[in-house]
Design an enzyme around this catalytic site. Structure first.
Site, short mmCIF file in Angstrom:
data_model
loop_
_atom_site.label_atom_id
_atom_site.label_comp_id
_atom_site.label_asym_id
_atom_site.label_seq_id
_atom_site.Cartn_x
_atom_site.Cartn_y
_atom_site.Cartn_z
N ASN A 43 0.88 -1.17 0.00
CA ASN A 43 0.00 0.00 0.00
C ASN A 43 0.92 1.22 0.00
O ASN A 43 1.51 1.55 1.02
CB ASN A 43 -0.90 -0.02 1.25
CG ASN A 43 -1.71 1.26 1.38
OD1 ASN A 43 -1.76 2.08 0.45
ND2 ASN A 43 -2.34 1.45 2.53
N LYS B 223 0.12 4.26 -0.23
CA LYS B 223 -0.49 5.46 0.36
C LYS B 223 -0.21 6.66 -0.55
O LYS B 223 -0.16 6.49 -1.77
CB LYS B 223 0.03 5.66 1.79
CG LYS B 223 -0.12 4.38 2.63
CD LYS B 223 0.14 4.54 4.09
CE LYS B 223 -0.06 3.19 4.77
NZ LYS B 223 0.09 3.24 6.22
N HIS C 171 -9.45 1.41 4.87
CA HIS C 171 -8.18 1.55 5.59
C HIS C 171 -8.38 2.47 6.79
O HIS C 171 -9.15 3.43 6.73
CB HIS C 171 -7.10 2.12 4.65
CG HIS C 171 -5.73 2.01 5.25
ND1 HIS C 171 -5.26 2.91 6.18
CD2 HIS C 171 -4.73 1.11 5.07
CE1 HIS C 171 -4.03 2.54 6.54
NE2 HIS C 171 -3.69 1.45 5.88
N GLU D 192 -6.66 4.77 7.96
CA GLU D 192 -6.38 6.19 7.69
C GLU D 192 -7.59 6.86 7.03
O GLU D 192 -7.89 8.03 7.29
CB GLU D 192 -5.12 6.32 6.81
CG GLU D 192 -3.86 6.00 7.62
CD GLU D 192 -2.70 5.44 6.81
OE1 GLU D 192 -2.72 5.53 5.57
OE2 GLU D 192 -1.77 4.90 7.44
N GLU E 37 -5.34 -4.94 10.40
CA GLU E 37 -4.30 -3.93 10.60
C GLU E 37 -4.55 -3.18 11.91
O GLU E 37 -5.30 -2.20 11.93
CB GLU E 37 -4.33 -2.91 9.45
CG GLU E 37 -4.01 -3.51 8.10
CD GLU E 37 -3.40 -2.46 7.17
OE1 GLU E 37 -2.31 -2.72 6.65
OE2 GLU E 37 -4.01 -1.39 6.98
N GLY F 136 2.75 2.13 10.74
CA GLY F 136 3.72 3.22 10.61
C GLY F 136 4.46 3.56 11.89
O GLY F 136 5.10 4.59 11.99
N SER G 13 3.57 -2.25 10.14
CA SER G 13 5.02 -2.32 10.32
C SER G 13 5.65 -3.65 9.89
O SER G 13 6.65 -4.08 10.45
CB SER G 13 5.42 -1.99 11.76
OG SER G 13 5.03 -0.67 12.09
P1 13P Z 1 3.22 0.30 7.51
O1 13P Z 1 3.67 -1.01 6.92
O2 13P Z 1 3.99 1.46 7.00
O3 13P Z 1 3.12 0.21 9.00
O4 13P Z 1 1.72 0.54 6.98
C1 13P Z 1 0.80 -0.47 7.11
C2 13P Z 1 -0.42 -0.11 6.36
O5 13P Z 1 -1.16 0.77 6.74
C3 13P Z 1 -0.72 -0.85 5.12
O6 13P Z 1 -1.99 -0.59 4.66
#
Ligand code: 13P
Length: 250
Positions: free
Chosen positions: A9, A11, A94, A96, A166, A172, A212
């Site tokens: 992903n 982002k 997601h 976010e 997740e 992150g 992560s």
């Molecule tokens: P990270 O791997 O950067 O922690 O992000 C995970 C994520 O949100 C994947 O959709």
């Protein structure tokens, strides 16, 4: 058996040039599509360019889609528009998007239905916050998110859906959930699918862990019985690291 998945992903990262450089760098270094579904979920504006150059072992996905067919939704992209780019997958719900763009369990459900109606395969995200984890509400949160996300979805459509667990506190932050903790949550999600649908449905549905994931943690996570792959943010941005993640996933 369930085919493993490694989904990046990106982002809101990578310009078109950076994305194309990545695609060329990974093109002949990924496992075959018989062994693994390797997926990159990229910003909408470059999806068509990536689809044209994706090669046989890489699949492309979007990071969001609107649920309406068309209309007065400034800045949004309809499922029909997305499907004309040629992408196969779309991330839905997601954390976010739930946190910054007011997505709810209801809109997640509408988006899944809209995506399926346009032959797009949803990667549906769920997961608890740190506070919910610390107050033992993880199962309650997953129960609510999964039962609402899948409400009114036919059993036949489940094979086109991937679920991604997740935990928000692991995204992150560099704080990867322990393999046992991630497996327990993915196993719980599988039990919810069994309850809502059928034992065979639970056996077949692919469930990913995200938060992560790195080239160091991926092998242990993949070795867990309920984890079928990863949804990876940061570590999917670098081509060498993505290649390593994919190769370790098989
Ligand atoms: P990270 O791997 O950067 O922690 O992000 C995970 C994520 O949100 C994947 O959709």
């Amino acid at each position: 058996m369930r085919k493993p998945v490694m989904a990046g992903n990106w982002k809101m990262n990578k310009t078109r040039d950076e994305a194309l450089e990545f695609i060329y760098a990974v093109s002949d270094k990924l496992p075959s599509v018989n062994q693994l579904d390797s997926i990159i979920c990229a910003p909408a504006i470059i999806l068509r360019d990536l689809v044209k150059r994706q090669g046989s072992n890489l699949k492309i996905g979007a990071q969001n889609v609107h649920f309406a067919e068309s209309g007065a939704y400034t800045g949004e992209i309809s499922p029909a528009m997305l499907s004309t780019t040629g992408v196969e997958y779309v991330i839905i719900g997601h954390s976010e998007r739930r946190a910054y763009f007011n997505e709810t369990d209801e809109t997640v459900n509408l988006k899944i239905k809209a995506a399926l109606a346009h032959q797009l395969k949803p990667i549906v995200c769920c997961g608890e916050s740190l506070e919910e984890r610390e107050t033992n509400k993880t199962h309650e949160v997953l129960d609510r998110q999964i039962s609402k996300a899948l409400e009114g979805i036919d059993k036949e459509d489940l094979s086109n859906i991937i679920i991604a667990y997740e935990p928000i506190w692991a995204i992150g932050t560099g704080k990867v959930a322990s393999a046992e903790m991630a497996d327990e949550a993915c196993g719980y999600i599988r039990s919810l699918v069994k309850k809502q649908y059928c034992p065979a449905c639970a056996e077949e549905i692919r469930i990913l862990y995200g938060g992560s994931v790195s080239t160091k943690s991926v092998s242990e996570l993949m070795a867990q019985p309920n984890i079928d792959g990863g949804l990876v943010g940061g570590a999917s941005l670098n081509s060498e690291s993505f290649i390593e993640l994919c190769n370790k996933a098989i």
